[in-house]
Design a protein around this motif. Structure first.
Motif, PDB file in Angstrom:
ATOM      1  N   ASP A  74      -2.084  16.090  24.543  1.00  0.00           N
ATOM      2  CA  ASP A  74      -1.234  16.168  25.740  1.00  0.00           C
ATOM      3  C   ASP A  74      -0.611  14.830  26.129  1.00  0.00           C
ATOM      4  N   TYR A  75      -1.068  13.739  25.502  1.00  0.00           N
ATOM      5  CA  TYR A  75      -0.669  12.408  26.002  1.00  0.00           C
ATOM      6  C   TYR A  75      -0.043  11.498  24.946  1.00  0.00           C
ATOM      7  N   ILE A  76       0.313  12.047  23.788  1.00  0.00           N
ATOM      8  CA  ILE A  76       0.800  11.192  22.689  1.00  0.00           C
ATOM      9  C   ILE A  76       2.031  10.376  23.108  1.00  0.00           C
ATOM     10  N   ASP A  77       3.014  11.028  23.679  1.00  0.00           N
ATOM     11  CA  ASP A  77       4.235  10.312  24.063  1.00  0.00           C
ATOM     12  C   ASP A  77       3.973   9.309  25.191  1.00  0.00           C
ATOM     13  N   ASP A  78       3.061   9.656  26.090  1.00  0.00           N
ATOM     14  CA  ASP A  78       2.733   8.736  27.193  1.00  0.00           C
ATOM     15  C   ASP A  78       2.152   7.421  26.664  1.00  0.00           C
ATOM     16  N   PHE A  79       1.303   7.542  25.640  1.00  0.00           N
ATOM     17  CA  PHE A  79       0.700   6.318  25.117  1.00  0.00           C
ATOM     18  C   PHE A  79       1.707   5.496  24.315  1.00  0.00           C
ATOM     19  N   LYS A  80       2.627   6.174  23.665  1.00  0.00           N
ATOM     20  CA  LYS A  80       3.707   5.430  22.997  1.00  0.00           C
ATOM     21  C   LYS A  80       4.504   4.639  24.046  1.00  0.00           C
ATOM     22  N   GLU A  81       4.819   5.317  25.103  1.00  0.00           N
ATOM     23  CA  GLU A  81       5.602   4.684  26.167  1.00  0.00           C
ATOM     24  C   GLU A  81       4.847   3.518  26.818  1.00  0.00           C
ATOM     25  N   ALA A  82       3.535   3.617  26.860  1.00  0.00           N
ATOM     26  CA  ALA A  82       2.716   2.554  27.468  1.00  0.00           C
ATOM     27  C   ALA A  82       2.475   1.382  26.519  1.00  0.00           C
ATOM     28  N   GLY A  83       2.983   1.512  25.273  1.00  0.00           N
ATOM     29  CA  GLY A  83       2.925   0.350  24.377  1.00  0.00           C
ATOM     30  C   GLY A  83       1.959   0.443  23.205  1.00  0.00           C
ATOM     31  N   ALA A  84       1.440   1.640  22.911  1.00  0.00           N
ATOM     32  CA  ALA A  84       0.504   1.752  21.784  1.00  0.00           C
ATOM     33  C   ALA A  84       1.229   1.556  20.458  1.00  0.00           C
ATOM     34  N   GLU A  85       0.617   0.785  19.567  1.00  0.00           N
ATOM     35  CA  GLU A  85       1.179   0.639  18.224  1.00  0.00           C
ATOM     36  C   GLU A  85       0.357   1.453  17.224  1.00  0.00           C
ATOM     37  N   ILE A  86      -0.965   1.439  17.433  1.00  0.00           N
ATOM     38  CA  ILE A  86      -1.870   2.303  16.666  1.00  0.00           C
ATOM     39  C   ILE A  86      -2.482   3.264  17.677  1.00  0.00           C
ATOM     40  N   LEU A  87      -2.418   4.562  17.380  1.00  0.00           N
ATOM     41  CA  LEU A  87      -3.021   5.532  18.304  1.00  0.00           C
ATOM     42  C   LEU A  87      -4.132   6.276  17.571  1.00  0.00           C
ATOM     43  N   THR A  88      -5.358   6.037  18.028  1.00  0.00           N
ATOM     44  CA  THR A  88      -6.532   6.629  17.371  1.00  0.00           C
ATOM     45  C   THR A  88      -7.101   7.756  18.227  1.00  0.00           C
ATOM     46  N   VAL A  89      -7.200   8.926  17.607  1.00  0.00           N
ATOM     47  CA  VAL A  89      -7.777  10.097  18.279  1.00  0.00           C
ATOM     48  C   VAL A  89      -9.133  10.387  17.644  1.00  0.00           C
ATOM     49  N   HIS A  90     -10.021  11.030  18.379  1.00  0.00           N
ATOM     50  CA  HIS A  90     -11.308  11.406  17.815  1.00  0.00           C
ATOM     51  C   HIS A  90     -11.185  12.699  17.022  1.00  0.00           C
ATOM     52  N   TYR A  91     -11.761  12.700  15.819  1.00  0.00           N
ATOM     53  CA  TYR A  91     -11.835  13.916  15.004  1.00  0.00           C
ATOM     54  C   TYR A  91     -12.388  15.072  15.831  1.00  0.00           C
ATOM     55  N   GLU A  92     -13.375  14.758  16.671  1.00  0.00           N
ATOM     56  CA  GLU A  92     -14.097  15.800  17.426  1.00  0.00           C
ATOM     57  C   GLU A  92     -13.250  16.435  18.528  1.00  0.00           C
ATOM     58  N   THR A  93     -12.097  15.854  18.818  1.00  0.00           N
ATOM     59  CA  THR A  93     -11.244  16.394  19.892  1.00  0.00           C
ATOM     60  C   THR A  93      -9.983  17.070  19.370  1.00  0.00           C
ATOM     61  N   CYS A  94      -9.826  17.130  18.038  1.00  0.00           N
ATOM     62  CA  CYS A  94      -8.556  17.616  17.476  1.00  0.00           C
ATOM     63  C   CYS A  94      -8.750  18.778  16.509  1.00  0.00           C
ATOM     64  N   PRO A  95      -8.681  20.022  16.990  1.00  0.00           N
ATOM     65  CA  PRO A  95      -8.839  21.176  16.100  1.00  0.00           C
ATOM     66  C   PRO A  95      -7.711  21.275  15.071  1.00  0.00           C
ATOM     67  N   HIS A  96      -6.553  20.704  15.387  1.00  0.00           N
ATOM     68  CA  HIS A  96      -5.421  20.727  14.446  1.00  0.00           C
ATOM     69  C   HIS A  96      -5.021  19.287  14.133  1.00  0.00           C
ATOM     70  N   LEU A  97      -5.958  18.598  13.510  1.00  0.00           N
ATOM     71  CA  LEU A  97      -5.793  17.156  13.303  1.00  0.00           C
ATOM     72  C   LEU A  97      -4.525  16.811  12.525  1.00  0.00           C
ATOM     73  N   HIS A  98      -4.206  17.599  11.510  1.00  0.00           N
ATOM     74  CA  HIS A  98      -3.013  17.306  10.708  1.00  0.00           C
ATOM     75  C   HIS A  98      -1.764  17.303  11.597  1.00  0.00           C
ATOM     76  N   ARG A  99      -1.673  18.314  12.433  1.00  0.00           N
ATOM     77  CA  ARG A  99      -0.523  18.403  13.351  1.00  0.00           C
ATOM     78  C   ARG A  99      -0.512  17.218  14.320  1.00  0.00           C
ATOM     79  N   THR A 100      -1.664  16.867  14.858  1.00  0.00           N
ATOM     80  CA  THR A 100      -1.753  15.730  15.791  1.00  0.00           C
ATOM     81  C   THR A 100      -1.250  14.450  15.122  1.00  0.00           C
ATOM     82  N   LEU A 101      -1.679  14.241  13.870  1.00  0.00           N
ATOM     83  CA  LEU A 101      -1.278  13.008  13.171  1.00  0.00           C
ATOM     84  C   LEU A 101       0.227  12.992  12.908  1.00  0.00           C
ATOM     85  N   GLN A 102       0.780  14.153  12.574  1.00  0.00           N
ATOM     86  CA  GLN A 102       2.245  14.196  12.360  1.00  0.00           C
ATOM     87  C   GLN A 102       2.978  13.854  13.657  1.00  0.00           C
ATOM     88  N   ARG A 103       2.440  14.293  14.753  1.00  0.00           N
ATOM     89  CA  ARG A 103       3.081  14.009  16.048  1.00  0.00           C
ATOM     90  C   ARG A 103       2.984  12.524  16.406  1.00  0.00           C
TER      91      ARG A 103
END
Ligand code: DX5
Ligand code: ZN
Length: 216
Positions: A74-103
């Motif tokens: 829900d927050y990928i674009d917000d973190f980009k806007e806040a200045g993230a260069e590397i965005l790390t998500v937890h495996y345990e929070t992403c049922p569709h990890l491939h899609r999350t990484l593409q986003r």
């Protein structure tokens, strides 16, 4: 190649963030590690987007953002806007990890996947080419200053094998309880990057401490 050091701002003095960020700017650290905790996925709340934006305003180095939140999608674009260069998500929070990484990629950031201490590295085999960085947790996420879980060293070694076999370029970063002793074991096992919070900020000379980690 020297070790990438990513000091965790979680251990900085929040009342003097500008001062501490400038100290990190002047050090040999490559990245600034930003821990975002939501009190849901982990039993602690750190800080959110406005504070991260304030850090970004003063930082001259890439922000290495570690999301410990229940719904990172829900927050990928917000973190980009806040200045993230590397965005790390937890495996345990992403049922569709491939899609999350593409986003994350489509938003213009490098992709990171963090693994809790109980999550095996093998689970990343089929997706390794989509991951710029794997963050091996060597403590249960949620707090700075915890004791290092030694099994992390073998996880790093096994993950390095997976990356080498796949001829992938994925970096291995380790987070939690890192000091010169644990850091050396991790680097020898194949870690490319070390996160360190209390060890850096609790030392008498953080700039020098960062230099020592980098030389491991
Ligand atoms: C823990 C965080 C870490 C933390 C590390 O949940 O992800 O980044 O700041 O702190 P130390 O280095 O003190 O273990
Ligand atoms: Zn972290």
């Amino acid at each position: 190649m020297s070790t990438i050091v990513s000091p965790s701002v979680l251990s900085a003095d929040f009342a003097n963030l500008e001062r501490d960020v400038k100290m990190l700017n002047s050090s040999s650290a490559e990245w600034l590690h930003i821990d975002i905790m939501d009190g849901q996925f982990v039993p602690n709340i750190s800080f959110g987007l406005p504070v991260m934006k304030a850090i970004h305003k003063h930082a001259t180095k890439p922000l290495d953002v570690h999301l410990m939140i229940a719904t990172p999608d829900d927050y990928i674009d917000d973190f980009k806007e806040a200045g993230a260069e590397i965005l790390t998500v937890h495996y345990e929070t992403c049922p569709h990890l491939h899609r999350t990484l593409q986003r994350i990629k489509a938003a213009g950031m490098k992709t990171g996947v963090a693994l809790n201490p109980h999550t095996p590295v093998d689970l990343l085999k089929d997706i390794i080419h989509d991951i710029d960085l794997v963050l091996i947790m060597s403590v249960n996420p949620g707090f700075g200053g915890q004791k290092f879980i030694p099994q992390a060293v073998e996880k790093v070694r096994a993950l390095k094998g997976i990356i080498t076999e796949a001829k992938a370029e994925t970096l291995i970063e380790v987070d939690g309880g890192v000091n010169l002793e644990t850091g050396k074991l991790l680097v020898d096992a194949g870690a490319d990057a070390l996160v360190a919070g209390s060890f850096v900020f609790g030392s008498d000379n953080p700039v020098e401490t960062i230099g020592k980690l980098k030389a491991l």
